[in-house]
Design an enzyme around this catalytic site. Structure first.
Site, PDB file in Angstrom:
ATOM      1  N   ASP A 195       0.817  -1.213   0.000  1.00  0.00           N
ATOM      2  CA  ASP A 195       0.000   0.000   0.000  1.00  0.00           C
ATOM      3  C   ASP A 195       0.849   1.260   0.000  1.00  0.00           C
ATOM      4  OD1 ASP A 195      -2.367  -1.282  -0.167  1.00  0.00           O
ATOM      5  OD2 ASP A 195      -3.066  -0.855   1.859  1.00  0.00           O
ATOM      6  N   ASP A 247     -12.034  31.358 -37.960  1.00  0.00           N
ATOM      7  CA  ASP A 247     -11.577  30.049 -37.508  1.00  0.00           C
ATOM      8  C   ASP A 247     -12.494  29.477 -36.442  1.00  0.00           C
ATOM      9  OD1 ASP A 247      -9.484  29.746 -39.166  1.00  0.00           O
ATOM     10  OD2 ASP A 247      -7.946  30.424 -37.768  1.00  0.00           O
ATOM     11  N   GLY A 276      -6.794  18.119 -36.345  1.00  0.00           N
ATOM     12  CA  GLY A 276      -7.305  16.961 -37.056  1.00  0.00           C
ATOM     13  C   GLY A 276      -7.367  17.210 -38.548  1.00  0.00           C
ATOM     14  N   LEU A 277      -7.647  18.454 -38.946  1.00  0.00           N
ATOM     15  CA  LEU A 277      -7.694  18.797 -40.364  1.00  0.00           C
ATOM     16  C   LEU A 277      -6.319  18.642 -40.987  1.00  0.00           C
ATOM     17  CD1 LEU A 277      -9.210  19.854 -42.795  1.00  0.00           C
ATOM     18  CD2 LEU A 277      -8.766  22.183 -41.998  1.00  0.00           C
TER      19      LEU A 277
END
Length: 537
Positions: free
Chosen positions: A36, A292, A428-429
């Site tokens: 622990d 944007d 992502g683009l």
């Protein structure tokens, strides 16, 4: 009990240690079996502080149980002599709770002055990390807070900041900067960096600020009940929330100031809150209106995490960035009602309340949102699903315990959140364009397979390679799939590859459903085109 695999909340042991490890002159002794002590490694790995964790383990061994002896008295005595703390907190683990031992009696047997010992006998089977931390901190405040004359100048206490807190030091710095601009002093920050003497002088402040629903609110409630101290519990997440937070502080301070015959405090010029003292304190209001960011107005977002962060981030995404919230959830069932109340009108359906990461992952895979705001677990799940994700809540990993200044609170925090939303969803683009036009030698993706094979990917991720020397016709090239799943031809897979990666899985799923509806066992290029027309794409 469930296997401790990817749990959102730690054990009670974890919650206790977050409070005591935050404080000065406080040491925790756990009565627990060997193993622990993993908790100390958590702090040394994640918490970037020069101090060693203030935790010790009183190891319980089978041999000791057979003899009817305990190491706890000796461990408490050693801790007192070696570390010389002002307070020793003794707590059980899950294992030792089963033994039903009297920790108080064993602690008294140590010979250490009992005024220096506090036994926090929390039930580790019923209480998890956040509730244990909140309970211990409140108990410490009850024990040590004493009547004090109010400070001459307006002052506040900042409650609930604990070790391993989400962007802890940056958030604290952001709040301190804004309070300094208002001309308000910080009386005590607790438990982070506080000692016993600091807890005693908590009632000297004019107002308590407890921005975390998970820890600090109960202590603020006690201080209000016992000493009549007003408290502000909203978290300044986003520009709108920060402005409300500032106005609430000014209002409470002016009430007390009026009783003292002081001139009322006014809101400073907003530029005074900026880093340079000349420009707007946050760029979010104008940035959200740029071309944007306006493209984000229809992007779908899902938010999951602790209560404080989920409420604040959800409101920020919808109210300030104009994103569409498709769902939100929390892993804290005891805070669920409060979250529902706060997010009334923000959610299209029911609030998700679960501590099973698999259920959250399944929802993300089903909905395929353009952005997920979650925990470290959602980051892992989204990585597999190719879904953009930003971490906004504990549990976290080392990436969210940074040395630099990255607050989520205040005007500075609003800019940080907007940046992360933009870069998480927008990049992502870039990846899609590289997929579509080629990487131009950037090596964005993993290395291409060897030239003599043409791999094709099935819906379940199974790869079937076809030699270029014997490449058959489209009809013959069918990807390998699991039993019951549709097969895709190589040309159909190629067409699917031109779909942006962040919606590719959803397009595959919809195409499969369409093919089943029209009775096609194989998805060909023609079926793919028909599905696209049928689905309006």
């Amino acid at each position: 009990m469930r296997l401790a695999f990817w749990l959102y909340e730690g054990t009670a042991l974890h919650g206790v240690s977050r409070v005591t490890n935050s404080m000065k002159g406080v040491h925790t002794v756990y009565h627990a079996p060997q193993g622990d002590d993993y908790i100390t490694a958590t702090y040394t790995m994640l918490e970037r502080t020069p101090e060693f964790p203030k935790l010790s383990i009183s190891v319980v061994r089978g041999q000791d149980l057979a003899r009817g002896t305990s190491r706890l008295p000796g461990t408490v005595e050693q801790v007192d002599k070696h570390y010389k703390p002002e307070l020793i907190v003794v707590a059980p683990s899950c294992s030792t709770a089963l033994l039903q031992e009297d920790l108080g009696q064993m602690a008294r047997a140590s010979g250490v002055d009992q005024s220096k010992i506090m036994v926090y006998a929390v039930n580790p089977f019923r209480v998890a990390e956040n509730e244990a931390a909140e309970g211990l901190f409140t108990e410490l405040v009850r024990r040590f807070a004493a009547e004090q004359p109010k400070t001459e100048k307006p002052s506040v206490n900042l409650l609930g900041f604990t070790s391993l807190g989400f962007h802890l030091r940056s958030n604290l710095t952001s709040l301190r900067r804004m309070l300094k601009t208002l001309g308000i002093e910080v009386n005590v920050v607790a438990p982070w960096g506080a000692g016993i003497d600091d807890l005693k002088k908590l009632p000297a402040a004019w107002v308590n600020i407890a921005p975390f629903r998970e820890i600090g609110c109960q202590a603020a409630g006690y201080l209000k009940e016992k000493f009549g101290m007003p408290s502000i519990t909203e978290a300044p997440l986003g520009v709108n929330a920060t402005l409300r937070w500032l106005r609430a502080i000014i209002a409470e301070v002016n009430k007390i100031g009026a009783e003292k015959g002081m001139a009322p405090m006014a809101m400073p010029e907003l530029r005074d809150f900026s880093l340079d003292g000349q420009s707007a304190p946050s760029s979010v209001p104008w940035f959200a209106r740029t071309a944007d960011m306006e493209s984000f107005s229809n992007k779908r977002a899902f938010v999951f995490g602790d209560a404080t962060q989920v409420v604040g981030v959800t409101k920020f995404l919808k109210d300030e960035l104009g994103m569409k919230i498709i769902g939100a959830g929390t892993y804290l069932p005891k805070q669920a009602d409060w979250v529902r109340e706060q997010l009334e009108g923000y959610l299209p359906g029911e609030l998700m309340v679960t501590d099973k990461f698999q259920e959250v992952s399944a929802f993300i895979e089903e909905e395929m949102p353009e952005l997920v705001c979650g925990t470290q677990m959602e980051r892992h799940s989204c990585r597999k699903l190719d879904v953009p994700c930003m971490v906004i809540s504990a549990p976290t990993h080392i990436e969210n315990h940074l040395l630099g200044y990255y607050p989520f609170f205040g005007f500075d925090g609003a800019d940080v959140m907007a940046d992360r939303v933009y870069t998480s969803a927008k990049l992502g683009l870039e990846k899609h364009l590289i997929d579509f036009f080629g990487d131009a030698g950037l090596e964005y993706e993993a290395e291409e397979p060897e030239a003599f094979t043409e791999p094709t990917m099935s819906g379940n991720g199974t790869v079937a390679s076809v030699s270029s020397a014997e490449a058959p016709s489209e009809a013959a090239v069918v990807t390998a799939t699991a039993t019951g799943e549709l097969s895709w031809t190589a040309e159909a897979e190629k067409m699917l590859g031109k779909v942006p990666f962040f919606v590719r899985k959803k397009v595959r799923k919809n195409t499969d459903n369409y093919a089943r509806e029209i009775g096609e066992p194989v998805v060909t290029a023609d079926v793919f085109r028909k599905a696209k027309e049928h689905l309006g794409g």
